[in-house]
Design an enzyme around this catalytic site. Sequence first.
Site, PDB file in Angstrom:
ATOM      1  N   LYS A  28       1.163   6.236  -2.685  1.00  0.00           N
ATOM      2  CA  LYS A  28      -0.108   6.169  -1.951  1.00  0.00           C
ATOM      3  C   LYS A  28      -0.646   7.591  -1.778  1.00  0.00           C
ATOM      4  O   LYS A  28       0.071   8.485  -1.314  1.00  0.00           O
ATOM      5  CB  LYS A  28       0.166   5.526  -0.595  1.00  0.00           C
ATOM      6  CG  LYS A  28      -0.996   4.793   0.012  1.00  0.00           C
ATOM      7  CD  LYS A  28      -0.480   4.041   1.233  1.00  0.00           C
ATOM      8  CE  LYS A  28      -1.565   3.366   1.989  1.00  0.00           C
ATOM      9  NZ  LYS A  28      -1.063   2.856   3.274  1.00  0.00           N
TER      10      LYS A  28
HETATM   11  C1  E4P Z   1      -2.815   0.414   4.877  1.00  0.00           C
HETATM   12  O1  E4P Z   1      -2.549   0.784   3.779  1.00  0.00           O
HETATM   13  C2  E4P Z   1      -3.312   1.285   5.956  1.00  0.00           C
HETATM   14  O2  E4P Z   1      -2.438   2.344   6.150  1.00  0.00           O
HETATM   15  C3  E4P Z   1      -3.482   0.473   7.207  1.00  0.00           C
HETATM   16  O3  E4P Z   1      -3.960  -0.814   6.875  1.00  0.00           O
HETATM   17  C4  E4P Z   1      -4.319   1.142   8.264  1.00  0.00           C
HETATM   18  O4  E4P Z   1      -4.530   0.239   9.322  1.00  0.00           O
HETATM   19  P1  E4P Z   1      -5.069   0.697  10.754  1.00  0.00           P
HETATM   20  O5  E4P Z   1      -6.500   1.075  10.624  1.00  0.00           O
HETATM   21  O6  E4P Z   1      -4.891  -0.526  11.632  1.00  0.00           O
HETATM   22  O7  E4P Z   1      -4.203   1.847  11.180  1.00  0.00           O
END
Ligand code: E4P
Length: 215
Positions: free
Chosen positions: A83
């Site tokens: 990522k």
């Molecule tokens: C996923 O890849 C993200 O890190 C995550 O969905 C972020 O979610 P949040 O906005 O609830 O922290």
Amino acid sequence: MKFFLDTANIEQITKANAYGILDGITTNPSLIAKEGADHAQRILEICQIVDGDVSAEVVETEAEAMLTEGRKLAKIHDNVVVKVPLTRDGIKATKMLSSERIRVNVTLCFTANQALLAAKAGAYYISPFVGRLDDISAEGMELIRDIVTIYDNYGYPTQVLTASARGPLHVRDAALCGAHVVTLPYPVFEKLFDHPLTDSGLAQFLADYRKSQEG
Ligand code: E4P
């Protein structure tokens, strides 16, 4: 549509995985920090539980360093998808990693143009954050719709991963938009199962069956 769980919590992952319909996991540095776990160790543990894609995020911010870190993360397990944040360096790193056939999930996407950059760099997934857009009074789901349309227009193979989902309606709407994946916090995943008419209907069926056996 693929269902991912958005957590690094082993208990939640084990419970969700037991349903047999979980397709993968997304983590980020905040989620792993919350568990107080070692980053690489926790990614490996997750990969040993879930047979699906597991996103592991880089913490380096410069392209060459992201490349080195990404290669290291990809070596943890075949299921790892690296990522990378949607920055200038992140796009360079995405291009380099995907050229080495390392799969990349480009995260922190908030506009269709950013998604276009990620697709051009060869991203395997793009992660637009719907909840965080809703939080600032923008329409998160509109972004999902736009990206799905744009990728379809040009035949980009990058899969749209609906991230920052906050409730069951985000799941339904992402599916209606044609998003390939939604990643969910565990409590939201559990909520997808429930309806009061399912519960009352089942109670009635079972009561009627029992009554019919008594006579
Ligand atoms: C996923 O890849 C993200 O890190 C995550 O969905 C972020 O979610 P949040 O906005 O609830 O922290």
